[in-house]
Design an enzyme around this catalytic site. Sequence first.
Site, PDB file in Angstrom:
ATOM      1  N   LYS A 112      16.977 -59.585 -28.747  1.00 22.02           N
ATOM      2  CA  LYS A 112      16.011 -60.297 -27.915  1.00 22.02           C
ATOM      3  C   LYS A 112      16.591 -61.397 -27.435  1.00 22.02           C
ATOM      4  CE  LYS A 112      11.397 -62.588 -28.980  1.00 22.02           C
ATOM      5  NZ  LYS A 112      11.100 -62.645 -29.346  1.00 22.02           N
ATOM      6  N   SER A 187       6.415 -60.694 -28.934  1.00 14.04           N
ATOM      7  CA  SER A 187       6.536 -60.485 -27.853  1.00 14.04           C
ATOM      8  C   SER A 187       8.442 -60.106 -28.098  1.00 14.04           C
ATOM      9  CB  SER A 187       7.036 -62.466 -27.685  1.00 14.04           C
ATOM     10  OG  SER A 187       7.919 -63.036 -28.716  1.00 14.04           O
ATOM     11  N   SER A 211       5.540 -62.292 -33.328  1.00 14.76           N
ATOM     12  CA  SER A 211       6.605 -61.420 -32.536  1.00 14.76           C
ATOM     13  C   SER A 211       7.381 -60.592 -33.357  1.00 14.76           C
ATOM     14  CB  SER A 211       6.934 -62.995 -31.833  1.00 14.76           C
ATOM     15  OG  SER A 211       6.164 -63.177 -30.983  1.00 14.76           O
TER      16      SER A 211
END
Length: 502
Positions: A112, A187, A211
């Site tokens: 990420k 996210s 997330s």
Amino acid sequence: MDRVDRRAFLKQSAQAVGAATILAMEGSVPAAARSGLTDLTATEAVAAMTRGDITTEAYAQALLDRAAALPQLNAFRVLDGDLVLEAARDADRKRAAGARPGLLHGLPIPVKDSVNTVALPTSYGTAALRDFRPAVDAAVVTALKAAGGAVMGKTNLHELSFGWTSNNGAFGPVRNPYDLTRIPGGSSGGSAAAVAARMAPLAVAEDTWASIRLPAACCGLVGLRPTYGRYPDDGIMPLTSVFDQVGPVARTVADLALFDAAVTRDGRPLGPLPLKDIRIGVSRAFFWEGLDAEVERLATEALRRLTSAGAVVVEAPAPEIVSRSPEVAATIISFEAQASIAGFLARYQAGVSFDGMFASVSDNVKTLFKALALPPNRPSREQHEAALALRAAMTAQMTDWFARTGAAALLFPATMVPPPPIGVEDAVMVGSMRVPLAAAVARNMALGSCTGFPSLILPAGLAGSGLPVGLELLGPGGSDRTLLAVGLALASVLGSAPPPNL
């Protein structure tokens, strides 16, 4: 491809791949062989590369080919194929020289883009940091590399991790592999989309409030938010001082366990618990209220299947305080976000202040951030202190609940709805009710963030629309390995989500 088929594939392709190191080094492994490799789980791929059934370079090339074939998902923000292949060749050379392979030998792992990497820029999803190069890797990246893994690019995310859709205004929206018009969750949407689409079997995500778990649920994956502090958080942009936790998304619980073993250096064998020994707690109040009809159907059917297979379901109302978990999470995040980001930018010498960065933040995140996390709308210090006190009480009461019920985990639908359409940022319809987006996708996941307890996502199946629906299993603090063992057992009953039709 089931386990028997995978083993057959590996044997059949040994001549084309595993025994042909020279061909692999030249990148000339047949495309058909490479395409089959992308169906392997991380555990299977590492085992095959460690045995020499396939070369690491051949496997890396297969994943890169798959990523190149699916640009419409916008899963990666940065992907340097040359770096990936060089890391793979290095792993092959070391193995050929007799080096002892690590737990993640040769595995390319998407990371990420809120997790610092030296070799690739880390943007945190925002334009002002597009080219920022951290001086050191995040601690979790260091641990994965030490175990033999390699960074496979940086995945797209919701800007500043401040949202649940991964509709990134700076770098474009990430799209759900099951329906390109739907969100992959946020996210960590890029990490989940990459794994669901078979660009990689395992990826690094990060969870403040949902997330890791929301993208896993939206993309038909498994995901682990570990006990807070179980994995190191150095080099990960935080939104708070008490919630942010890195963790994995994958297609199997065994791969989550592999990630956990690599990061914690706990290589003890881990297998499924006997179903008859598993007590699953269910609290109908709050977690099962107001659900979309398809979510409720799939979650109810999952419970029925688990009970029929021998698991013990314990109906036990959770403490009333848990209904305040969304309020507590929202207050703490809103109060701490600006200072947390500003402190991170300064600590890692990003070359820009919070105000300088925020000036170019996309409108959707800027509007939300101003409404929630900047003066005069930011919660007061008194509200923040009250939220922290509620959080402590919630953690204590849930610890007592687990002790009283003997439940290994509390099970509930991860979300109220299947993945909403891209562009919906305000509210969704649940039946005839208009429900705020935050509640619809993240209400049930607030408790895991507030308590810091480990949370595991399992697929419940596909809704009639073909969209994935997930279940969350919340365990008591520090029970990560037990929760993974429970997950292995439950996954053997519930199965995996079918792959997206891409």
